[in-house]
Scaffold this motif. Structure first.
Motif, PDB file in Angstrom:
ATOM      1  N   GLU A 142       0.910  -1.229  -0.069  1.00 14.48           N
ATOM      2  CA  GLU A 142       0.054  -0.002   0.131  1.00 14.48           C
ATOM      3  C   GLU A 142       0.875   1.281  -0.178  1.00 14.48           C
ATOM      4  OE1 GLU A 142      -4.000  -1.332   2.456  1.00 14.48           O
ATOM      5  OE2 GLU A 142      -2.116  -0.991   3.624  1.00 14.48           O
ATOM      6  N   GLU A 178       2.044   4.955   1.403  1.00 16.72           N
ATOM      7  CA  GLU A 178       2.261   5.388   2.867  1.00 16.72           C
ATOM      8  C   GLU A 178       0.989   6.049   3.023  1.00 16.72           C
ATOM      9  OE1 GLU A 178       4.329   6.375   6.329  1.00 16.72           O
ATOM     10  OE2 GLU A 178       4.390   5.007   5.055  1.00 16.72           O
ATOM     11  N   GLU A 179       0.253   6.530   2.491  1.00 16.57           N
ATOM     12  CA  GLU A 179      -0.898   7.362   3.061  1.00 16.57           C
ATOM     13  C   GLU A 179      -2.179   6.279   3.336  1.00 16.57           C
ATOM     14  OE1 GLU A 179      -4.569  10.220   0.985  1.00 16.57           O
ATOM     15  OE2 GLU A 179      -2.960   9.655  -0.111  1.00 16.57           O
ATOM     16  N   LYS A 180      -1.803   5.021   2.684  1.00 14.95           N
ATOM     17  CA  LYS A 180      -2.871   3.981   3.175  1.00 14.95           C
ATOM     18  C   LYS A 180      -2.413   3.428   4.274  1.00 14.95           C
ATOM     19  CE  LYS A 180      -5.181   3.109  -1.380  1.00 14.95           C
ATOM     20  NZ  LYS A 180      -5.386   2.115  -2.409  1.00 14.95           N
ATOM     21  N   LEU A 211      -0.830   4.669   6.740  1.00 13.51           N
ATOM     22  CA  LEU A 211      -1.066   5.625   7.970  1.00 13.51           C
ATOM     23  C   LEU A 211      -2.731   5.436   8.055  1.00 13.51           C
ATOM     24  CD1 LEU A 211       1.058   8.765   7.122  1.00 13.51           C
ATOM     25  CD2 LEU A 211       1.459   6.977   8.857  1.00 13.51           C
ATOM     26  N   ALA A 212      -3.539   5.348   6.992  1.00 17.68           N
ATOM     27  CA  ALA A 212      -4.922   5.279   7.340  1.00 17.68           C
ATOM     28  C   ALA A 212      -5.291   3.795   7.886  1.00 17.68           C
ATOM     29  CB  ALA A 212      -5.734   5.472   6.119  1.00 17.68           C
ATOM     30  N   ARG A 213      -4.643   3.002   7.679  1.00 17.10           N
ATOM     31  CA  ARG A 213      -4.848   1.567   8.284  1.00 17.10           C
ATOM     32  C   ARG A 213      -4.278   1.528   9.534  1.00 17.10           C
ATOM     33  NH1 ARG A 213      -5.732  -3.257   6.357  1.00 17.10           N
ATOM     34  NH2 ARG A 213      -5.273  -2.598   4.080  1.00 17.10           N
ATOM     35  N   HIS A 214      -3.046   2.286   9.763  1.00 16.90           N
ATOM     36  CA  HIS A 214      -2.661   2.299  11.204  1.00 16.90           C
ATOM     37  C   HIS A 214      -3.797   3.010  12.253  1.00 16.90           C
ATOM     38  CE1 HIS A 214      -0.192   2.716  14.735  1.00 16.90           C
ATOM     39  NE2 HIS A 214      -0.433   4.126  14.540  1.00 16.90           N
ATOM     40  N   ARG A 215      -4.415   4.060  11.639  1.00 18.82           N
ATOM     41  CA  ARG A 215      -5.385   5.085  12.455  1.00 18.82           C
ATOM     42  C   ARG A 215      -6.757   4.136  12.760  1.00 18.82           C
ATOM     43  NH1 ARG A 215      -5.118   7.223  16.295  1.00 18.82           N
ATOM     44  NH2 ARG A 215      -3.175   7.846  15.447  1.00 18.82           N
ATOM     45  N   LYS A 216      -6.940   3.284  11.764  1.00 21.05           N
ATOM     46  CA  LYS A 216      -8.198   2.451  11.500  1.00 21.05           C
ATOM     47  C   LYS A 216      -7.869   1.283  12.712  1.00 21.05           C
ATOM     48  CE  LYS A 216     -10.544  -0.878   9.014  1.00 21.05           C
ATOM     49  NZ  LYS A 216     -10.877  -1.600   7.687  1.00 21.05           N
ATOM     50  N   GLU A 244      -8.250   2.735  16.384  1.00 12.57           N
ATOM     51  CA  GLU A 244      -9.219   3.242  16.708  1.00 12.57           C
ATOM     52  C   GLU A 244     -10.478   1.930  16.848  1.00 12.57           C
ATOM     53  OE1 GLU A 244     -10.211   6.241  14.147  1.00 12.57           O
ATOM     54  OE2 GLU A 244      -8.732   7.722  15.281  1.00 12.57           O
TER      55      GLU A 244
END
Length: 171
Positions: free
Chosen positions: A33, A35-37, A39-44, A47
């Motif tokens: 993925e 890097e943007e994805k 980071l979004a996966r990590h945030r998901k 949370e």
């Protein structure tokens, strides 16, 4: 002797996700993925526990105490019923030691304790022999092949493995 423990995903686990996001690790899952994805996966993942719909964990190898991968479960509707889906990744240098199977058994214990849904499923690619072996060793039953969308927009040929979460629990 325990091979792993699993810990809820935390802010500091981004490095684990980045180490998983390689061509070798993602060859059965549509490739790495951006890097943007990541980071979004990590945030998901961070949370996710608060949603009540599942949970992600980092896998820690024993006795080293090193984070060696991820495992998690989440709700999905499959063939008209709400089930838990499980998925995992173990870094290449730690593969072949039984860590994925041990992590899956630990995650199944977490799912069973919820007493929410009867079935858990895993959908490894038909070409991913090690992940299919993990399902078999963890007591899942192979139901057959299916087309499965992952990542979104990409169909892959997967095995549908199922585990009865109520077996032996009397609920």
């Amino acid at each position: 002797m325990d091979l792993v423990w699993i810990e809820p995903w935390q802010e500091g686990d981004l490095d684990v996700l980045r180490r998983i996001n390689t061509p070798e690790m993602k060859r059965h899952l549509g490739g790495p993925e951006t890097e943007e994805k990541v980071l979004a996966r990590h945030r998901k993942y961070v949370e996710f526990a608060g949603t009540g719909q599942g949970r992600m964990f980092r896998v820690v190898a024993l006795p080293e105490g090193e984070a060696v991968g991820s495992i998690g479960y989440w709700e999905r509707v499959w063939r008209g019923a709400t089930v838990y889906e499980l998925g995992w990744s173990i870094l290449p240098t730690y593969q072949g030691r039984g860590l994925a199977t041990a992590a899956l058994v630990a995650a199944v214990a977490e799912v069973r304790a919820r007493r929410t849904h009867r079935w858990a499923h895993a959908f490894p690619s038909v070409d991913n022999a090690p992940s299919n072996a993990v399902c078999r060793k963890a007591g899942f039953t192979l139901l057959g092949e299916t087309d499965f969308e992952f990542p979104p927009g990409r169909l892959m040929r997967s095995h549908d493995w199922r585990l009865d979460l109520t077996a032996g629990l009397g609920w």
